[in-house]
Design an enzyme around this catalytic site. Structure first.
Site, mmCIF file in Angstrom:
data_model
loop_
_atom_site.group_PDB
_atom_site.id
_atom_site.type_symbol
_atom_site.label_atom_id
_atom_site.label_comp_id
_atom_site.label_asym_id
_atom_site.label_seq_id
_atom_site.Cartn_x
_atom_site.Cartn_y
_atom_site.Cartn_z
ATOM 1 N N PRO A 23 0.860 -1.196 0.000
ATOM 2 C CA PRO A 23 0.000 0.000 0.000
ATOM 3 C C PRO A 23 0.892 1.241 0.000
ATOM 4 O O PRO A 23 1.799 1.338 0.822
ATOM 5 C CB PRO A 23 -0.777 -0.122 1.318
ATOM 6 C CG PRO A 23 0.054 -1.020 2.190
ATOM 7 C CD PRO A 23 0.830 -1.918 1.281
ATOM 8 N N VAL A 25 0.580 5.500 -0.317
ATOM 9 C CA VAL A 25 -0.246 6.706 -0.431
ATOM 10 C C VAL A 25 0.011 7.364 -1.783
ATOM 11 O O VAL A 25 1.165 7.535 -2.183
ATOM 12 C CB VAL A 25 0.075 7.689 0.715
ATOM 13 C CG1 VAL A 25 -0.702 8.986 0.534
ATOM 14 C CG2 VAL A 25 -0.257 7.064 2.061
ATOM 15 N N CYS A 106 1.805 2.375 10.070
ATOM 16 C CA CYS A 106 2.100 3.748 9.633
ATOM 17 C C CYS A 106 2.666 4.547 10.799
ATOM 18 O O CYS A 106 2.009 4.700 11.833
ATOM 19 C CB CYS A 106 0.847 4.428 9.099
ATOM 20 S SG CYS A 106 1.167 6.138 8.588
ATOM 21 N N HIS A 176 6.800 -5.258 8.555
ATOM 22 C CA HIS A 176 7.846 -4.322 8.140
ATOM 23 C C HIS A 176 8.908 -4.383 9.234
ATOM 24 O O HIS A 176 8.637 -4.019 10.374
ATOM 25 C CB HIS A 176 7.277 -2.908 8.004
ATOM 26 C CG HIS A 176 8.267 -1.905 7.493
ATOM 27 N ND1 HIS A 176 7.889 -0.775 6.823
ATOM 28 C CD2 HIS A 176 9.620 -1.868 7.536
ATOM 29 C CE1 HIS A 176 8.978 -0.080 6.482
ATOM 30 N NE2 HIS A 176 10.027 -0.741 6.921
ATOM 31 N N GLY A 207 10.220 -4.376 3.453
ATOM 32 C CA GLY A 207 11.339 -3.492 3.765
ATOM 33 C C GLY A 207 12.548 -3.793 2.906
ATOM 34 O O GLY A 207 13.096 -4.893 2.939
ATOM 35 N N ARG A 231 9.032 1.012 -2.451
ATOM 36 C CA ARG A 231 9.912 1.875 -3.262
ATOM 37 C C ARG A 231 10.606 1.114 -4.384
ATOM 38 O O ARG A 231 10.845 1.660 -5.449
ATOM 39 C CB ARG A 231 10.944 2.555 -2.359
ATOM 40 C CG ARG A 231 10.346 3.690 -1.545
ATOM 41 C CD ARG A 231 11.351 4.286 -0.607
ATOM 42 N NE ARG A 231 12.001 3.271 0.223
ATOM 43 C CZ ARG A 231 12.519 3.502 1.413
ATOM 44 N NH1 ARG A 231 12.472 4.702 1.920
ATOM 45 N NH2 ARG A 231 13.093 2.546 2.097
#
Length: 313
Positions: A23, A25, A106, A176, A207, A231
């Protein structure tokens, strides 16, 4: 009409390492999910949606949750601080998705102050109740209820949280491997392994997954059932298909998908900035980053990289 087709859980039984788009944002929206699915991504998550806002407003529902028939398997991630709101939101999205995930990771201040995100790792009884309510209220036995967590400094607390979630019927857990205070520090793979060894439901490692080889090495290190990338996929949406950097074919696939789905220019452009970062020079990036229209971007791509047809010629 409710569909209760095959369960996402079946993917974990085939002995392979399941590859998942995290997920993100603003970024893991329908168009980007459509792209990574073309390149061996098994499961996609929506961006985190605040369940209370989602339930309060039709406008929020329409803007936050967009999908189509080929957007499966799909997990909808919610931020929530009470079981009733999470379960109600799960019931709304259940006909159009394969599961919901509760964000317990988060670390942003706004989320923590609202009782969302990483503060939930300190409320195992609440997490247990939230998982149980989703499982009880969604009328589809194959629908999954998962959680995504960060770890505690004292790992015994994380293991306790995961065991409690398992007792409530959690489908799987994404870990994570950093604490809520850690940002770019190395991932604690030993902690992920400890969690994997402590529970019997599938565990996903998250991660620093940047290349396909990381998928295998993290699997070897931890024994996890799947890996989740954020990422790494932004930089190279074809990563799970084994490409070291974004191939030109993937760049043009993104152009086609974004135009077809009417992706706003800023989002369209931002994704390309990420995709081209490793394969372009500083002067090229400076020019590309300053472009301000879709047609200018397409012209630039044609002039700098050529069309897909020129691949390998």
């Amino acid at each position: 009409m409710k569909t209760s087709g095959p369960s996402v859980m079946d993917m974990f039984e085939k002995g392979k390492v399941v590859k998942i788009c995290a997920p993100m944002v603003r970024y893991s929206k329908l168009a980007f999910r459509s792209l990574v699915r073309k390149y061996n991504c098994d499961i996609c998550f929506t961006p985190m949606i605040v369940a209370a806002d989602f339930m309060r407003s039709v406008k929020a529902r329409d803007s936050e949750f967009t999908t189509n028939e080929s957007d499966r398997p799909l997990i909808v991630q919610f931020a929530a601080s009470d079981a009733e709101t999470l379960a109600a939101a799960a019931c709304v999205v259940a006909p159009f998705s394969d599961g919901v995930d509760l964000n317990c990771g988060c670390p942003q201040r706004w989320a923590m102050s609202e009782g969302y995100g990483a503060c939930l790792i300190n409320k195992p009884e609440l997490v247990k109740d939230m998982v149980r309510q989703v499982q009880n209220q969604v009328d589809n036995p194959n629908y999954t209820a998962s959680i995504k967590i960060r770890i505690h400094k004292d790992l015994r607390r994380t293991v306790d949280l995961c065991q409690k979630a398992e007792s409530a019927g959690v489908s799987w857990i994404t870990v994570h491997g950093r604490t809520a205070d850690e940002r770019h520090q190395p991932v604690h793979y030993d902690a992920i392994k400890t969690i994997k060894d402590s529970i019997s439901v599938p565990v996903i490692a998250n991660g620093d997954i940047k290349y396909l080889r990381d998928v295998e090495s993290v699997h070897q290190l931890t024994g996890v059932d799947g890996v989740m990338a954020a990422r790494g996929l932004l930089a190279n949406p074809a990563m799970f298909a084994g490409y070291e950097d974004t191939p030109l074919e993937c760049v043009w696939d993104w152009v086609d998908i974004a135009i077809e789905q009417g992706t706003p220019f800023t989002c369209f452009h931002h994704h390309l900035i990420y995709m081209l970062e490793r394969v372009s020079s500083q002067p090229e990036r400076k020019v590309f980053n300053s472009l301000s229209s879709t047609s200018a971007v397409i012209d630039y791509l044609h002039n700098t990289y050529g069309s897909v047809q020129s691949l390998g010629t």
